[in-house]
Scaffold this active site. Structure first.
Site, PDB file in Angstrom:
ATOM      1  N   ASP B  72       0.818  -1.212   0.000  1.00  0.00           N
ATOM      2  CA  ASP B  72       0.000   0.000   0.000  1.00  0.00           C
ATOM      3  C   ASP B  72       0.854   1.265   0.000  1.00  0.00           C
ATOM      4  O   ASP B  72       2.073   1.214   0.103  1.00  0.00           O
ATOM      5  CB  ASP B  72      -0.923  -0.003   1.225  1.00  0.00           C
ATOM      6  CG  ASP B  72      -0.208  -0.510   2.487  1.00  0.00           C
ATOM      7  OD1 ASP B  72      -0.886  -1.001   3.406  1.00  0.00           O
ATOM      8  OD2 ASP B  72       1.043  -0.427   2.529  1.00  0.00           O
ATOM      9  N   ASP B 141      -7.751  -3.601  13.916  1.00  0.00           N
ATOM     10  CA  ASP B 141      -9.129  -3.903  13.522  1.00  0.00           C
ATOM     11  C   ASP B 141      -9.175  -5.092  12.573  1.00  0.00           C
ATOM     12  O   ASP B 141     -10.152  -5.292  11.860  1.00  0.00           O
ATOM     13  CB  ASP B 141      -9.795  -2.672  12.890  1.00  0.00           C
ATOM     14  CG  ASP B 141      -9.044  -2.182  11.663  1.00  0.00           C
ATOM     15  OD1 ASP B 141      -9.440  -1.162  11.085  1.00  0.00           O
ATOM     16  OD2 ASP B 141      -8.040  -2.827  11.278  1.00  0.00           O
ATOM     17  N   HIS B 143      -7.477  -5.731   9.875  1.00  0.00           N
ATOM     18  CA  HIS B 143      -7.323  -5.536   8.431  1.00  0.00           C
ATOM     19  C   HIS B 143      -5.987  -6.032   7.928  1.00  0.00           C
ATOM     20  O   HIS B 143      -5.008  -6.030   8.661  1.00  0.00           O
ATOM     21  CB  HIS B 143      -7.542  -4.070   8.029  1.00  0.00           C
ATOM     22  CG  HIS B 143      -6.428  -3.144   8.463  1.00  0.00           C
ATOM     23  ND1 HIS B 143      -6.656  -1.960   9.094  1.00  0.00           N
ATOM     24  CD2 HIS B 143      -5.079  -3.213   8.333  1.00  0.00           C
ATOM     25  CE1 HIS B 143      -5.511  -1.344   9.341  1.00  0.00           C
ATOM     26  NE2 HIS B 143      -4.538  -2.094   8.892  1.00  0.00           N
ATOM     27  N   GLU B 148      -9.930  -2.289   5.099  1.00  0.00           N
ATOM     28  CA  GLU B 148     -10.612  -1.999   6.354  1.00  0.00           C
ATOM     29  C   GLU B 148     -11.841  -2.879   6.512  1.00  0.00           C
ATOM     30  O   GLU B 148     -12.336  -3.438   5.541  1.00  0.00           O
ATOM     31  CB  GLU B 148     -11.023  -0.528   6.375  1.00  0.00           C
ATOM     32  CG  GLU B 148      -9.874   0.428   6.113  1.00  0.00           C
ATOM     33  CD  GLU B 148      -8.932   0.555   7.294  1.00  0.00           C
ATOM     34  OE1 GLU B 148      -8.608   1.684   7.671  1.00  0.00           O
ATOM     35  OE2 GLU B 148      -8.508  -0.477   7.845  1.00  0.00           O
TER      36      GLU B 148
END
Lengths: 409, 285
Positions: B72, B141, B143, B148
């Site tokens: 990313d 979380d 991911h 997400e």
């Protein structure tokens, strides 16, 4: 001259296994150089997708910006204030010899002299890039003749002058041409000095206060008119007094215009300034300290008697006396010795000591984008030093110009 | 999956680095056979990168025939910003090794057409023959990359808006100033990573424990996108003790018992200095 298609093809050098002085810290980073300038390797990697063409191992040395000496009167028998037949050769000899001291740029300094000397000598000391032939000339430092009679020191009284009659016109008439000049030392208490300071500053010349009996108020006014430097702090000025600190008070003055820094030269040869005085100045205003040699022609001549112009000088290690007396007649400590002495006397960090001899003089002259730093885009003028700050090698524009002798087995 | 549990962060990082080293050497890369490696950013993989650099410095590993694809990159952050993922990879990995710049691929968050940039990235992966080993991390979380909660489990490389959890977690890299943290990023999709031949996820620290629990002990859910790898044939999770705090004792005991067998993946540790031909197929159970 630079840039364009050709620069993309020019070879990239990578200096590895060294500690760089960058942003006030010694970091374990490599130095990348192309076409004499320091390169951003991240841009090279992502934009040009290139690696280095050649690697040089620096043996774990400290890699610092080359030293800049803004006050040096000569050396190795050469006197910059003498109107010899071949001024250029004299400057070139000193430029070549000081590479061994880690100096990559300097300001040949002329002491108080008659106008004929200035007219004859100045045109022969042009600004010049450094290289294997020697350190670069950044410009001439004119120390005098517009100085105080009382604080003339070793300057000849007969040739002192004032500019009360025609201010800047007198200055031009005395020197002839100011094209190659980058620093001018004068005494601000002389009448009409503020006009002169303003005109010189407008020309880009750094005005320095020295050989003066000015009080603090006069000195502050001079700074407000444009003065930015103090010539060899403590020497040839009124001593610090608690009710009138004189020029020394500029180090902590609150009248200095915002954003301006007052720089001050210090001779850290261990002889001209008591280490305690050096520490007081350094602690009061560390950002402005500029190490200078203020070296005389006897620099580098070795112990014994030497005849220099009209004087006979006796050299004993780092001291130079008028022969047969105990009167000091100038400094002969090379720049790297000054840096080591400064480090020891003040107990400051390696980074501070190195910046005092490189970054600060560059900032004084407004050259910090290309000199006195290892930032991307700066000229690749640097020195390799061991941990005790002994010069191992000197580079100008990425090229090796001097190297210490390796002990043969 | 293989769940590899080491005592502390450093041991876990070293195990992961050893595994990557062995995989590259056993693959025997060459000028017509590059090893394609997917790479993460963040604080978790830092020690692993340090170890890989150490192996390169010792001459045990070379990245000459390795191609890398990062997961990313932030949108709108200048490439030379100290917090961009380009800067991260340069400072923490690329500048210390012998990889060819042309063999590194990181998404360009400043491209004029962001989706076209993402599509081109997918093409580059295809042209390179697919990813041999994709190394990743996990967010608090759950991911993977910037996929997400709510991201499609078959998603491809695309633009994503970051969740508040992620922005808060990243604030520490921007001097705690939330307004400076980028809100969008380009990221490989869950589907993109699922296509890699092998996936290795590094998870260390107690703050990741709940995410790890959700990822491997609960069902596959787009709310915890790492859970998608339950359906990948070859996944390794490398953790430290703290990351296992939310798992069942039974799970932890089972996989700790398997360490005897799993340690054969990194021992013997191969080196490019040796002429011995390592076995072509790494140990697998």
């Amino acid at each position: 001259m630079r840039g364009g298609q050709d620069s993309v093809r020019a070879p990239v050098l990578r200096f590895t296994n060294c500690r760089l002085l960058r942003a006030g810290k010694l970091l374990r980073e490599d130095l990348w150089v192309r076409e004499g300038r320091i390169l951003d390797p991240e841009k090279l990697f992502f934009d040009e997708q290139r690696l280095a063409d050649q690697q040089r191992d620096c043996g774990g040395c400290i890699l610092a910006p080359g030293f800049i000496d803004v006050q040096i009167n000569g050396g190795f028998g050469v006197d910059f204030s003498q109107a010899t037949e071949d001024v250029g050769s004299g400057v070139a000899l000193v430029a070549q010899k000081i590479l061994a001291h880690g100096v990559t740029s300097f300001c040949p300094t002329l002491v108080t002299s008659p106008p004929e000397v200035y007219h004859k000598v100045l045109p022969h000391i042009p600004v010049k890039r450094g290289g294997p032939h020697g350190a670069g000339v950044l410009g001439v430092h004119l120390e005098g003749p517009f100085i105080s009679q009382q604080k003339r020191g070793a300057h000849p009284e007969a040739h002192l002058r004032s500019f009360e009659a025609n201010a800047f016109k007198d200055v031009l008439a005395t020197y002839g041409c100011l094209d190659n000049v980058c620093i001018l030392t004068l005494a601000p208490e002389l009448d009409r000095s503020h006009e002169v300071i303003r005109e010189l500053t407008a020309l880009g010349i750094r005005v320095s206060l020295g050989h003066s009996v000015a009080d603090l108020q006069m000195a502050e006014k001079a700074v407000q008119s444009g003065a930015t430097f103090i010539t060899h702090l403590f020497n040839a000025m009124l001593p610090f007094h608690h009710r009138d600190p004189g020029i020394v008070g500029l180090l902590t003055s609150d009248q200095v215009p915002a954003g301006r820094c007052v720089f001050y030269g210090m001779i850290a040869d261990g002889i001209h300034t008591n280490p305690a005085a050096l520490r007081i100045a350094h602690r009061a205003h560390p950002q402005g300290l500029v190490l200078v040699t203020d070296a005389i022609p006897a620099l580098g001549l070795g112990n014994g008697r030497h005849t220099l112009g009209q004087q006979v000088v006796e050299v004993d290690e780092l001291s130079a006396y008028v022969a047969g007396t105990t009167t000091l007649c100038g400094s002969i400590a090379p720049m790297d010795v000054c840096v080591r002495n400064f480090l020891e006397a003040t107990g400051c960090s390696l980074e501070s000591a190195l910046e005092a001899a490189s970054l600060h003089p560059a900032q004084l002259l407004g050259l910090e984008e290309c000199k006195g730093t290892l930032d991307f885009g700066a000229d690749a003028d640097f020195v390799l030093l061991d941990d005790a700050l002994h010069v191992q090698a000197t580079y100008i524009s990425g090229e090796l110009v001097w190297q210490a002798e390796v002990a043969r087995p | 999956m293989k769940l590899i549990i080491l005592d502390h962060y450093l041991e876990a990082s070293e195990w992961a680095a050893k595994y990557i080293r062995n995989r590259i050497i056993q693959f025997n890369p060459g000028p017509d056979k590059y090893f394609t490696l997917g790479l993460p950013t963040g604080s978790t993989p830092l020690a692993c990168y340090k170890k890989l650099i150490e192996y390169y410095n010792n001459g045990d590993l070379s990245f000459k025939y390795v191609k890398t694809f990062n997961m990313d990159e932030y949108v709108g952050l200048p490439r030379d910003h100290p917090e961009s993922y380009h800067s991260f990879m340069w400072n923490n990995f690329f500048k210390h090794i012998d990889i060819d710049p042309g063999n590194t691929h990181i998404l360009d968050g400043n491209a004029a057409d962001l989706q076209a940039e993402c599509d081109a990235f997918e093409e580059k992966i295809k042209d390179a023959g697919g990813i041999e080993l994709f190394v990743g991390g996990i967010g608090p979380d759950g991911h993977i990359a910037f996929n997400e909660p709510g991201s499609s489990l078959v998603s491809r490389t695309r633009v994503k808006t970051l969740a508040m959890d992620t922005i808060l977690a990243n604030a520490r890299f921007f001097h705690g100033d939330l307004s400076k943290v980028p809100t969008m990023a380009l990221t490989v999709g869950v589907g993109t990573v699922m296509e890699a031949r092998e996936v290795m996820i590094l998870i260390t620290g107690a703050h990741k424990a709940f995410a790890l629990y959700k990822a491997i002990e609960e069902g596959v859910s787009h709310m915890w996108t790492v859970s998608a790898f339950q359906q990948h044939p070859r996944t390794i999770f490398v953790c430290d003790e703290d990351a296992t705090l939310e798992l069942k004792v039974k799970t932890v005991k089972y996989f700790k018992g398997l360490m005897l067998v799993h340690s054969k993946l990194v021992d013997p540790l191969y080196s490019m200095k040796e002429k011995i031909e390592p076995p072509k197929k790494p140990y697998s159970d």
